[in-house]
Design a protein around this motif. Structure first.
Motif, PDB file in Angstrom:
ATOM      1  N   ASN A  71       2.603   8.724  -1.024  1.00 39.18           N
ATOM      2  CA  ASN A  71       1.965   8.109   0.144  1.00 39.18           C
ATOM      3  C   ASN A  71       2.327   6.619   0.123  1.00 39.18           C
ATOM      4  N   SER A  72       3.458   6.302   0.731  1.00 40.41           N
ATOM      5  CA  SER A  72       4.036   4.968   0.576  1.00 40.41           C
ATOM      6  C   SER A  72       3.131   3.866   1.113  1.00 40.41           C
ATOM      7  N   TRP A  73       2.462   4.120   2.248  1.00 39.76           N
ATOM      8  CA  TRP A  73       1.600   3.060   2.812  1.00 39.76           C
ATOM      9  C   TRP A  73       0.542   2.627   1.802  1.00 39.76           C
ATOM     10  N   ASN A  74      -0.220   3.604   1.287  1.00 37.55           N
ATOM     11  CA  ASN A  74      -1.289   3.280   0.355  1.00 37.55           C
ATOM     12  C   ASN A  74      -0.756   2.649  -0.921  1.00 37.55           C
ATOM     13  N   LEU A  75       0.319   3.223  -1.462  1.00 39.07           N
ATOM     14  CA  LEU A  75       0.860   2.728  -2.731  1.00 39.07           C
ATOM     15  C   LEU A  75       1.393   1.309  -2.592  1.00 39.07           C
ATOM     16  N   TYR A  76       2.049   1.017  -1.488  1.00 38.65           N
ATOM     17  CA  TYR A  76       2.551  -0.349  -1.286  1.00 38.65           C
ATOM     18  C   TYR A  76       1.395  -1.346  -1.139  1.00 38.65           C
ATOM     19  N   ILE A  77       0.322  -0.949  -0.424  1.00 42.00           N
ATOM     20  CA  ILE A  77      -0.826  -1.845  -0.260  1.00 42.00           C
ATOM     21  C   ILE A  77      -1.488  -2.100  -1.622  1.00 42.00           C
ATOM     22  N   LEU A  78      -1.667  -1.051  -2.406  1.00 33.81           N
ATOM     23  CA  LEU A  78      -2.254  -1.217  -3.738  1.00 33.81           C
ATOM     24  C   LEU A  78      -1.349  -2.081  -4.615  1.00 33.81           C
ATOM     25  N   GLY A  79      -0.036  -1.849  -4.518  1.00 35.18           N
ATOM     26  CA  GLY A  79       0.909  -2.676  -5.269  1.00 35.18           C
ATOM     27  C   GLY A  79       0.851  -4.132  -4.846  1.00 35.18           C
ATOM     28  N   SER A 310       3.346  -2.330   5.092  1.00 40.06           N
ATOM     29  CA  SER A 310       2.953  -2.205   3.685  1.00 40.06           C
ATOM     30  C   SER A 310       4.109  -2.528   2.736  1.00 40.06           C
ATOM     31  N   SER A 311       5.306  -1.978   3.004  1.00 38.48           N
ATOM     32  CA  SER A 311       6.440  -2.262   2.119  1.00 38.48           C
ATOM     33  C   SER A 311       6.859  -3.726   2.228  1.00 38.48           C
ATOM     34  N   SER A 312       6.746  -4.309   3.412  1.00 37.28           N
ATOM     35  CA  SER A 312       7.093  -5.724   3.586  1.00 37.28           C
ATOM     36  C   SER A 312       6.168  -6.613   2.770  1.00 37.28           C
ATOM     37  N   LEU A 313       4.878  -6.300   2.788  1.00 40.03           N
ATOM     38  CA  LEU A 313       3.922  -7.057   1.989  1.00 40.03           C
ATOM     39  C   LEU A 313       4.243  -6.938   0.506  1.00 40.03           C
ATOM     40  N   PHE A 314       4.555  -5.719   0.063  1.00 38.17           N
ATOM     41  CA  PHE A 314       4.809  -5.495  -1.363  1.00 38.17           C
ATOM     42  C   PHE A 314       6.070  -6.219  -1.829  1.00 38.17           C
ATOM     43  N   PHE A 315       7.168  -6.064  -1.101  1.00 38.16           N
ATOM     44  CA  PHE A 315       8.415  -6.692  -1.532  1.00 38.16           C
ATOM     45  C   PHE A 315       8.361  -8.220  -1.391  1.00 38.16           C
ATOM     46  N   GLY A 316       7.652  -8.696  -0.362  1.00 37.06           N
ATOM     47  CA  GLY A 316       7.445 -10.135  -0.254  1.00 37.06           C
ATOM     48  C   GLY A 316       6.665 -10.667  -1.437  1.00 37.06           C
ATOM     49  N   ALA A 317       5.635  -9.907  -1.866  1.00 35.82           N
ATOM     50  CA  ALA A 317       4.834 -10.316  -3.018  1.00 35.82           C
ATOM     51  C   ALA A 317       5.661 -10.291  -4.302  1.00 35.82           C
ATOM     52  N   LEU A 318       6.553  -9.298  -4.436  1.00 36.58           N
ATOM     53  CA  LEU A 318       7.408  -9.252  -5.638  1.00 36.58           C
ATOM     54  C   LEU A 318       8.274 -10.505  -5.744  1.00 36.58           C
ATOM     55  N   LEU A 319       8.847 -10.946  -4.618  1.00 35.94           N
ATOM     56  CA  LEU A 319       9.632 -12.176  -4.650  1.00 35.94           C
ATOM     57  C   LEU A 319       8.753 -13.383  -4.969  1.00 35.94           C
TER      58      LEU A 319
END
Length: 519
Positions: A71-79, A310-319
């Motif tokens: 469930n990519s949406w939830n997992l990316y938000i949690l990440g 959700s993925s944009s938030l996660f990858f932005g946070a990783l950077l």
């Protein structure tokens, strides 16, 4: 296993109502949500314990794994939450948060200015409500702490610039979603006289609740209009108690970390700037990829409509995290200090993650109970046309409050509002849809099971129910103001008169708040 629908039954309201009442009475969010989840599960499965256990197991596993894939949406938000917690903690360990607070003390000399800066940043960071609440909270917490502004007041500042700004900004995840819904509705009804974006922009001055929530926030920040529970929290903060310590450490707090003396202001602003720019880039890029695959020309609004938030938030946070780590190494922090910061930062987000998982679970159950459809069905019957904008505002508010989601309420009630307008007075379609948007944001603001409310608490490191209860008087005042505006607009069919009546009620409300805050 047969799952029942309660779209035509008031029983669909039972789980959210029980959860909300328990949360307010006991102030134990997880317990309250858990009881609501159990009641909803039993209702759906005809009170069969075995079927309910199987259903609930599937529901919980579906938060992480759905339809044979993660469930990519939830997992990316949690990440995103965990990574942002790490960034915040590392900024604290490096001493950059303290350096920013010291810098701000030289340039921002009043409590009022600290609150106004928080509000300004909340209005500027408008691309997404989650992003707004968490990132602005990370930036402004050291500043508001320095001026002994309660965490409850910070949470109110964050929450009242998150959804209200996003819902009137076309270049945001909310704006793009609403424009897409409006486009489908206009197409369905054969309305070709206005474009989708034009309709959205025309609805902005009719969107009373967000506009006056922001205006009230400005006056509260400038004139210390602290009423009800907020007054108690602000008085405690002036004595050094920024949150209710009797309830333990709130989500997102990193008080156990030692701060280096060598921190610099850039250690806060550089990682956050990278996070903001990277997230914006990923949002536009992911949307552009979808547009390209569909053979559609690129546009910023189109990209936001198709973006993967959700993925944009996660990858932005990783950077942002990578940048924070580089700065920490350059500052010569020890491996132990960095590792402790990463651990404590991730750990600090766990309470928020638990609440969010429970909120997602009860939202899914409420969706299957079709609580939203039941609330929407109440708008039918022999209601005078002039009352419909006000009625839709109230019903959208109750629906968002009960379901904890603005977006779900938009999806359910915007088409209903348009159908009602087309069946009576087409010229009132936009005002009636604007009333739905306003009511949805109001209900979302008040609901303890709303994810935006949960994340505003997290961004401010405030106990969740404290945020809900301190924000409630302000949200209710703006709701009364908005309701008055929709009544006037319904009877006069004039947006200008609706706004004028809101303005009159607003200043009456300000006068009343001033009397309450002086007592």
């Amino acid at each position: 296993m047969t799952v029942l629908s309660y779209a035509d039954s008031a029983l669909s309201l039972l789980p959210p109502v029980v959860a909300i009442i328990l949360a307010i009475m006991t102030r134990k969010v997880l317990l309250s949500l858990g009881v609501g989840i159990l009641i909803g599960t039993l209702l759906l499965n005809q009170w069969s314990v075995t079927d309910s256990a199987i259903y609930l197991s599937d529901k919980v596993s579906g938060l992480f794994w759905s339809d044979g894939a993660p469930n990519s949406w939830n997992l990316y938000i949690l990440g995103f939450l965990i990574v942002l917690g790490m960034i915040t903690a590392l900024i604290t360990v490096s001493g950059s948060a303290r350096a920013f607070a010291n810098w701000a003390k030289q340039h921002i000399r009043k409590r009022r200015d600290a609150k106004l800066l928080t509000m300004f940043l909340g209005c500027v960071v408008f691309i997404d409500d989650y992003f707004n609440s968490l990132v602005v909270g990370s930036i402004c917490k050291p500043l508001t702490d320095r001026y002994y502004i309660s965490r409850a007041k910070l949470a109110y500042l964050l929450d009242s610039t998150a959804a209200p700004v996003c819902v009137i900004s076309p270049v945001s995840s909310w704006g793009a979603y609403i424009i897409a819904l409006i486009g489908g509705i206009l197409t369905t009804h054969g309305v070709t006289s206005m474009g989708h974006l034009t309709a959205f922009v025309e609805m902005i001055p009719m969107n009373f609740y967000p506009l006056f929530a922001l205006l009230l926030l400005l006056f509260v920040a400038m004139f210390e209009l602290d009423v009800g529970p907020m007054r108690r929290h602000e008085l405690s903060a002036r004595k050094g108690q920024l949150y209710d310590e009797a309830k333990g450490v709130p989500p997102g707090a990193t008080a156990e970390l030692a701060e280096a003396e060598t921190g610099k202001v850039g250690g806060l602003f550089i990682p956050i700037s990278v996070l903001v720019v990277a997230t914006l880039y990923f949002m536009i890029a992911s949307g552009a990829d979808v547009l390209s695959s569909e053979g559609k020309p690129f546009s910023v609004i189109g990209a936001f409509e198709k973006t993967d938030v959700s993925s944009s938030l996660f990858f932005g946070a990783l950077l942002g995290l990578f940048t924070t780590l580089v700065l920490a190494v350059r500052q010569k922090l020890s491996f132990k200090e960095i590792a402790l910061g990463i651990y404590v930062g991730a750990k600090s987000m766990l309470p928020a993650i638990y609440i969010l998982l429970f909120a997602w679970t009860i939202s899914g159950i409420i969706g299957q109970l079709e609580t939203g459809k039941f609330m929407a069905s109440l708008a039918g019957g022999n209601i005078p046309f002039a009352l419909l904008p006000a009625v839709l505002f109230v019903l959208a508010g109750f629906t968002a409050f009960a379901t904890g989601t603005s977006w779900g309420t938009f999806g359910i009630m915007l088409p209903i509002a348009a159908d009602m307008a087309m069946g009576t007075h087409q010229g009132m379609m936009l005002p009636m849809m604007a009333a739905v948007l306003s009511g949805s944001v109001f209900g979302d603001h008040c609901s303890p099971i709303s994810d935006t409310t949960i994340l505003s608490s997290t961004g401010a490191s405030c106990h969740h129910i404290d945020h809900v209860m301190t924000q409630l008087p302000y949200a209710l005042l703006v709701a009364v103001i908005s309701l008055g505006g929709y009544l006037v607009m319904g009877y006069t069919e004039s947006v200008a008169l609706g706004l004028l009546s809101c303005l009159v009620l607003f200043f009456i409300g300000l006068f009343w708040f001033r009397l309450k805050s002086d007592n």
